[in-house]
Design an enzyme around this catalytic site. Structure first.
Site, PDB file in Angstrom:
ATOM      1  N   HIS A   1       0.830  -1.227   0.000  1.00 14.55           N
ATOM      2  CA  HIS A   1       0.000   0.000   0.000  1.00 14.55           C
ATOM      3  C   HIS A   1       0.858   1.267   0.000  1.00 14.55           C
ATOM      4  O   HIS A   1       0.439   2.295   0.548  1.00 14.55           O
ATOM      5  CB  HIS A   1      -0.946   0.037   1.209  1.00 14.55           C
ATOM      6  CG  HIS A   1      -1.684  -1.243   1.451  1.00 14.55           C
ATOM      7  ND1 HIS A   1      -2.859  -1.558   0.823  1.00 14.55           N
ATOM      8  CD2 HIS A   1      -1.370  -2.315   2.229  1.00 14.55           C
ATOM      9  CE1 HIS A   1      -3.270  -2.769   1.222  1.00 14.55           C
ATOM     10  NE2 HIS A   1      -2.379  -3.244   2.069  1.00 14.55           N
TER      11      HIS A   1
ATOM     12  N   SER B   1      15.162  20.974 -17.022  1.00 16.74           N
ATOM     13  CA  SER B   1      13.978  21.785 -17.293  1.00 16.74           C
ATOM     14  C   SER B   1      14.425  23.066 -17.975  1.00 16.74           C
ATOM     15  O   SER B   1      15.507  23.578 -17.700  1.00 16.74           O
ATOM     16  CB  SER B   1      13.269  22.098 -15.976  1.00 16.74           C
ATOM     17  OG  SER B   1      12.487  23.268 -16.109  1.00 16.74           O
TER      18      SER B   1
ATOM     19  N   LYS C   1      16.245  21.168 -11.773  1.00 14.54           N
ATOM     20  CA  LYS C   1      15.576  19.921 -12.146  1.00 14.54           C
ATOM     21  C   LYS C   1      16.479  18.904 -12.825  1.00 14.54           C
ATOM     22  O   LYS C   1      17.321  19.242 -13.637  1.00 14.54           O
ATOM     23  CB  LYS C   1      14.416  20.234 -13.104  1.00 14.54           C
ATOM     24  CG  LYS C   1      13.192  20.783 -12.439  1.00 14.54           C
ATOM     25  CD  LYS C   1      12.596  19.771 -11.467  1.00 14.54           C
ATOM     26  CE  LYS C   1      11.152  20.117 -11.183  1.00 14.54           C
ATOM     27  NZ  LYS C   1      10.232  19.404 -12.038  1.00 14.54           N
TER      28      LYS C   1
ATOM     29  N   GLU D   1       9.638   7.781 -17.415  1.00 18.75           N
ATOM     30  CA  GLU D   1       8.269   8.271 -17.641  1.00 18.75           C
ATOM     31  C   GLU D   1       7.780   7.901 -19.052  1.00 18.75           C
ATOM     32  O   GLU D   1       6.623   7.527 -19.252  1.00 18.75           O
ATOM     33  CB  GLU D   1       8.209   9.790 -17.442  1.00 18.75           C
ATOM     34  CG  GLU D   1       8.339  10.185 -15.978  1.00 18.75           C
ATOM     35  CD  GLU D   1       8.491  11.698 -15.775  1.00 18.75           C
ATOM     36  OE1 GLU D   1       8.246  12.464 -16.717  1.00 18.75           O
ATOM     37  OE2 GLU D   1       8.866  12.086 -14.651  1.00 18.75           O
TER      38      GLU D   1
END
Ligand code: ARG
Length: 470
Positions: free
Chosen positions: A156, A277, A283, A290
């Protein structure tokens, strides 16, 4: 343009109809398979005295020339050909004249395209299997390196019990073993030649189908000609297996994204596999993970698409089946790229062992072991569960871990606690004593490593099965 069927028609095909109907723009990738199948076909026709030796030789030479010229760029796919099969036949006739018109004797594009796709898919299965094997080799290095690296295991998304990096990554090793097993199964099941099934009902020529099948490295020839020209099960099975590969890569990607986040810092993705970024200088984004996660949808899409296309098609061949190609090609390309890129990312990723171990110590991952400690001292498990629950509440209030409590604090909760509890609930004990088969203890995981090494050394099965072009 009337294409291959001029005789019956008095008008040329409408331009838009032609553009809608054509498949050369994507099935040109089957050129080598088409030529390979045609060569086997005419060699058999000559053996059966259906064409002469001279004709066979001229056709083989012409076909080999077409292949070479396409490779060198001397011949391209420009021109109004409906599909790769008509492209090859028209060019053959252009090169060698009348003998070329005999190549298609006893054959239809229906059994021809079924053969081409099978030849292509067989090759791709082997290539994908090799890529997964490479990924498993990279994974094994991290597993060997992480035998003693403690980390929290989650359920979980909550810290549950401590495991090791080796144990966690071992789970992915198992998934990839099953993925490769599925590819082998598909290969075996599909490895029968449809050639000689004709348009749907075979032919009156005395073809030797088994001979063609063995020339092309098939197990044998298919049994039912109607099924042979309309079977696309192997594509559905392949896309299903590839969807499962992507599901595994996507879950792995998701974990890497979480582990790489500022909050976790369990891993650091290499600069070469991260992106920055355009606005936020701090970043370093996990774009590859992804994208792999994102591209999973498109492979699932291919599976659903072909399942839907096939569901309404009466026997035998119908043009709907041309829709089996673009999505399958796209899915195969996508999966290969994803495995390659993911493998590169995995090879260069750094595990922050210290951070993982510290995290495993926090979050009461040893609470089960503390309860088990009481059970071993004679407390019934349900009571022990309640006692440790109260202890955890106390620790949360005091902002400390169970092992940071003094023996007096522990005895305030239950007088069964003794000083041997500290050893019993240490991270090392929690992991090392989980000796059940399949558990995280380094002892068990070392046995897995031995198994994985043997497995990788022996897993050339598919490659051995593959028919090697001479
Ligand atoms: N381009 C077609 C396909 O991909 C080849 C088979 C054509 N057969 C036919 N009867 N029109 O399915």
């Amino acid at each position: 343009m009337a294409g291959l069927w001029g005789g019956r028609f008095t008008k040329n095909t409408d331009d838009e109809v032609f553009a809608f109907n054509e498949s050369l723009s994507f099935d040109h990738r089957l050129l080598d398979n088409d030529i390979e199948g045609s060569i086997a076909h005419v060699v058999m026709l000559e053996k059966q005295h259906i064409i002469s030796l001279e004709e066979k030789d001229a056709i083989v030479k012409g076909l080999t020339g077409i292949k070479k010229d396409v490779e060198s760029g001397a011949l391209d796919f420009a021109g109004e050909y409906e599909d790769v099969h008509s492209f090859v036949e028209a060019n053959l006739i252009k090169r060698i004249g009348d003998a070329g018109k005999k190549m298609h004797t006893g054959r239809s594009r229906n059994d021809q395209v079924a053969l081409d796709m099978k030849l292509y898919v067989r090759e791709q299965i082997v290539l994908i299997d090799e890529l997964i094997k490479g990924l498993q080799e990279s994974l094994l290095k991290h597993i060997e390196d992480g035998l003693d690296t403690y980390m929290p295991g989650f359920t979980h998304m909550q810290k549950a019990q401590p495991v090791t990096v080796a144990h966690h990554l071992g789970a992915y090793m198992e998934m990839f073993i099953r993925d490769r097993g599925r590819l082998t199964d598909i290969y075996k099941r599909m490895n029968f030649s449809p050639l000689g099934s004709g348009a749907l009902a075979g032919t009156t020529y005395s073809l030797d189908r088994e001979y063609v099948a063995s020339m092309l490295g098939f197990e044998g020839a298919t049994r039912n000609s109607m099924d042979s020209v309309s079977d696309r099960d192997y594509l559905i099975e392949l896309l299903s297996a590839l969807s499962t590969v992507m599901m595994h890569l996507s879950r792995f990607s998701e974990e890497i994204i979480i582990w790489n986040s500022n909050e976790y810092r369990f891993v650091e993705i290499d600069d070469a596999y991260s992106t920055g970024s355009s606005i936020m200088p701090q970043k370093k984004n996990p774009d590859i993970a992804e994208l792999v996660r994102g591209k999973t949808g498109r492979v699932y899409g291919a599976l659903i698409s072909i399942l839907t296309t096939m569901k309404g098609i009466p026997l035998a061949y119908n043009k709907d089946m041309q829709e089996d190609k673009e999505m399958t090609f796209d899915a195969i390309d996508t999966v290969k790229d994803c495995i390659k890129l993911f493998d590169g990312m995995l090879k260069t990723i750094k595990f922050n062992k210290e951070v993982m171990a510290v995290s495993a110590m926090k979050g009461f991952t040893n609470a089960t072991d503390a309860a088990d400690y009481l059970v071993k001292k004679g407390v019934p498990f349900r009571d022990a569960h309640g006692i440790i629950g109260r202890l955890v509440l106390y620790c949360i209030d005091k902002d400390k871990a169970i092992e940071e409590c003094s023996i007096e604090e522990l005895r305030d909760i239950s007088d069964v606690f003794d000083t041997d509890v500290y050893d019993a609930i240490s991270l090392k004990t929690c992991v090392d004593k989980r000796l059940t088969k399949g558990g995280p203890s380094p002892e068990r995981m070392k046995e897995c490593v031995t198994f994985y090494k043997e497995y990788l050394a022996n897993s050339e099965r598919l490659n051995q099965m593959l028919y090697k072009r001479s």
